[in-house]
Design a protein around this motif. Sequence first.
Motif, PDB file in Angstrom:
ATOM      1  N   CYS A  97       0.810  -1.219   0.000  1.00  0.00           N
ATOM      2  CA  CYS A  97       0.000   0.000   0.000  1.00  0.00           C
ATOM      3  C   CYS A  97       0.847   1.274   0.000  1.00  0.00           C
ATOM      4  O   CYS A  97       0.456   2.267  -0.608  1.00  0.00           O
ATOM      5  CB  CYS A  97      -0.980  -0.006   1.165  1.00  0.00           C
ATOM      6  SG  CYS A  97      -0.212  -0.095   2.785  1.00  0.00           S
ATOM      7  N   ALA A  98       2.008   1.271   0.646  1.00  0.00           N
ATOM      8  CA  ALA A  98       2.861   2.466   0.625  1.00  0.00           C
ATOM      9  C   ALA A  98       3.379   2.720  -0.783  1.00  0.00           C
ATOM     10  O   ALA A  98       3.407   3.869  -1.251  1.00  0.00           O
ATOM     11  CB  ALA A  98       4.023   2.307   1.601  1.00  0.00           C
ATOM     12  N   THR A 113       1.938   5.994  -3.018  1.00  0.00           N
ATOM     13  CA  THR A 113       2.942   6.976  -3.441  1.00  0.00           C
ATOM     14  C   THR A 113       3.071   7.026  -4.952  1.00  0.00           C
ATOM     15  O   THR A 113       3.095   8.116  -5.546  1.00  0.00           O
ATOM     16  CB  THR A 113       4.309   6.639  -2.819  1.00  0.00           C
ATOM     17  OG1 THR A 113       4.191   6.610  -1.392  1.00  0.00           O
ATOM     18  CG2 THR A 113       5.352   7.672  -3.209  1.00  0.00           C
ATOM     19  N   LEU A 114       3.155   5.861  -5.595  1.00  0.00           N
ATOM     20  CA  LEU A 114       3.314   5.841  -7.043  1.00  0.00           C
ATOM     21  C   LEU A 114       2.087   6.398  -7.743  1.00  0.00           C
ATOM     22  O   LEU A 114       2.208   7.142  -8.723  1.00  0.00           O
ATOM     23  CB  LEU A 114       3.594   4.411  -7.515  1.00  0.00           C
ATOM     24  CG  LEU A 114       3.891   4.244  -9.008  1.00  0.00           C
ATOM     25  CD1 LEU A 114       5.126   5.048  -9.408  1.00  0.00           C
ATOM     26  CD2 LEU A 114       4.080   2.768  -9.365  1.00  0.00           C
ATOM     27  N   GLY A 174       5.035  -4.871   5.017  1.00  0.00           N
ATOM     28  CA  GLY A 174       5.170  -3.699   4.158  1.00  0.00           C
ATOM     29  C   GLY A 174       6.361  -2.864   4.581  1.00  0.00           C
ATOM     30  O   GLY A 174       7.279  -3.352   5.236  1.00  0.00           O
ATOM     31  N   LEU A 175       6.338  -1.592   4.212  1.00  0.00           N
ATOM     32  CA  LEU A 175       7.438  -0.702   4.551  1.00  0.00           C
ATOM     33  C   LEU A 175       7.362  -0.282   6.010  1.00  0.00           C
ATOM     34  O   LEU A 175       6.318   0.177   6.476  1.00  0.00           O
ATOM     35  CB  LEU A 175       7.396   0.554   3.676  1.00  0.00           C
ATOM     36  CG  LEU A 175       7.782   0.404   2.208  1.00  0.00           C
ATOM     37  CD1 LEU A 175       7.712   1.763   1.522  1.00  0.00           C
ATOM     38  CD2 LEU A 175       9.164  -0.180   2.066  1.00  0.00           C
ATOM     39  N   GLU A 176       8.472  -0.443   6.726  1.00  0.00           N
ATOM     40  CA  GLU A 176       8.556   0.110   8.062  1.00  0.00           C
ATOM     41  C   GLU A 176       8.827   1.603   7.942  1.00  0.00           C
ATOM     42  O   GLU A 176       9.208   2.107   6.885  1.00  0.00           O
ATOM     43  CB  GLU A 176       9.657  -0.592   8.856  1.00  0.00           C
ATOM     44  CG  GLU A 176       9.382  -2.075   9.078  1.00  0.00           C
ATOM     45  CD  GLU A 176      10.439  -2.745   9.926  1.00  0.00           C
ATOM     46  OE1 GLU A 176      11.258  -2.025  10.536  1.00  0.00           O
ATOM     47  OE2 GLU A 176      10.456  -3.985   9.972  1.00  0.00           O
ATOM     48  N   GLN A 177       8.665   2.305   9.055  1.00  0.00           N
ATOM     49  CA  GLN A 177       8.725   3.765   8.983  1.00  0.00           C
ATOM     50  C   GLN A 177      10.086   4.263   8.509  1.00  0.00           C
ATOM     51  O   GLN A 177      10.168   5.175   7.679  1.00  0.00           O
ATOM     52  CB  GLN A 177       8.371   4.366  10.344  1.00  0.00           C
ATOM     53  CG  GLN A 177       7.965   5.821  10.249  1.00  0.00           C
ATOM     54  CD  GLN A 177       7.650   6.401  11.602  1.00  0.00           C
ATOM     55  OE1 GLN A 177       7.545   5.689  12.588  1.00  0.00           O
ATOM     56  NE2 GLN A 177       7.510   7.714  11.644  1.00  0.00           N
ATOM     57  N   VAL A 178      11.169   3.665   9.007  1.00  0.00           N
ATOM     58  CA  VAL A 178      12.492   4.128   8.589  1.00  0.00           C
ATOM     59  C   VAL A 178      12.720   3.837   7.112  1.00  0.00           C
ATOM     60  O   VAL A 178      13.479   4.549   6.435  1.00  0.00           O
ATOM     61  CB  VAL A 178      13.593   3.480   9.462  1.00  0.00           C
ATOM     62  CG1 VAL A 178      13.722   1.991   9.173  1.00  0.00           C
ATOM     63  CG2 VAL A 178      14.929   4.185   9.263  1.00  0.00           C
ATOM     64  N   THR A 189       1.177  13.422  -1.107  1.00  0.00           N
ATOM     65  CA  THR A 189       0.591  13.414   0.227  1.00  0.00           C
ATOM     66  C   THR A 189      -0.196  12.129   0.452  1.00  0.00           C
ATOM     67  O   THR A 189      -0.986  11.726  -0.402  1.00  0.00           O
ATOM     68  CB  THR A 189      -0.333  14.623   0.438  1.00  0.00           C
ATOM     69  OG1 THR A 189       0.403  15.823   0.181  1.00  0.00           O
ATOM     70  CG2 THR A 189      -0.878  14.657   1.850  1.00  0.00           C
ATOM     71  N   LEU A 190       0.025  11.504   1.599  1.00  0.00           N
ATOM     72  CA  LEU A 190      -0.669  10.279   1.981  1.00  0.00           C
ATOM     73  C   LEU A 190      -1.340  10.485   3.338  1.00  0.00           C
ATOM     74  O   LEU A 190      -1.061  11.448   4.048  1.00  0.00           O
ATOM     75  CB  LEU A 190       0.303   9.100   2.083  1.00  0.00           C
ATOM     76  CG  LEU A 190       1.321   8.886   0.958  1.00  0.00           C
ATOM     77  CD1 LEU A 190       2.160   7.649   1.241  1.00  0.00           C
ATOM     78  CD2 LEU A 190       0.630   8.763  -0.382  1.00  0.00           C
TER      79      LEU A 190
END
Length: 428
Positions: A205-206, A210-211, A361-365, A407-408
């Motif tokens: 989802c990230a 974004t894309l 998914g993507l971690e925050q860092v 923006t997300l």
Amino acid sequence: MCFFSGRETLHIVFILQSHDNLQGWMTEPSSLSAGAEDKKESVPTQLMKRKNEVGVASEELGSANAAADHKEKTTSEIRQDCVYRSRGRPEETDTIKSLGMDQDASMNCEPYGPVSGNCAAMESSEESEEDMYRDEEEIEREKILLCETNSSEYKLSVSPEMDIMEYCRKEWRGNTPAAKRMRKGYEAVAQKFASIRRIRGDNYCAFRATLFQALSQATQLPRWLQSEDFTMLPENLLSKYDWIKQWQLRQKPGKRMGEISDEIKEYLILLRKKWKNISEIKSPLEKQEACDKLFKNEEEEYCLYEALKFLMLNTAIELYNADKSGRRVPVFSWLLFARDTSSNPCQLMQNHLNHIGHSGGLEQVEMFLFAYALQYTIQVYRLYKFSTDEFITLYPNDPQEEWPMVTLITEDDRHYNIPVRMCQETML
């Protein structure tokens, strides 16, 4: 000896079953939080502390404050509060999953589940009180209410837009502190954006959010996509780092990079082609239609995500080598390689990048790394951080002026949706 008639026996069984169901409802919230991870400091907060320790002068974390509100609800608490979203009552697990709620702390997001059965629109009362007792008829009635939205939308990668406050009212009807905080967060977002589009939750989802935003706003091909060496990345990296052969494709998890380097090259070419074609479309309406069409093509869509993951690996290698040679690097890269599971790019690939889209998914860092790979500023409204300095977070925190911004919206730093129809300009 005591004997019961058939009707009396059925009545006793019904009472026992009702008692078991009631216990399940009453214990469900605690079971949701039992396996959730403990409250941790956010990455922006860690970055601020790290920055102060080493005396770095750059403002890597302007929007993140080390004195973040420690009384904020954790992600697990917010997910626990999800069981009170609809009409302020605890929901059954299956019903929550059908709405695409994220309840698993080990997963980034959970895929939308289409509601099965014949759908019939019905009116529902807006009761605010919490009722722990619901009979079968009421449960069935609420399942029917879920069908008011076309179930096919839940299969879409990016669902049609809807009014952002209408979405908020449907998702957060309870009177718990977390629900109130979410509503206030959405109200703040509504000052900038009129609508929201839900993003399919499948641990991409990230990437997807974004894309989609980047392509829908694109007016030219980014410089890094114009490079002659861009499509040669797989070949060039393989010639230097043999461990990259352990790269895993989502579609072909058993094959090694040595066998699929040509396919990665094709994915990079596809990314450049799609970005170029959409950026050349002048009409905003036609551009949006082209994006919608692309994100309905599941095969092409996942190929693009493999290209994005590989770009992240390339960026991670560049940052790692720059730091080892004594050059200045962003503060987030220290945290990225300070983790026990990613002390170098090889471990980052094996333990993180290879698993994106599969088990997480993507971690925050890693959002910082993703932003650097795209050379985009990713602005995120973190709704559960409303009224703190981390409510609006930028990845990276010291963006280049020429970098475009997308923006997300996130409720828990795991699943991301996108706001659309800007009320005012959000570019830096």
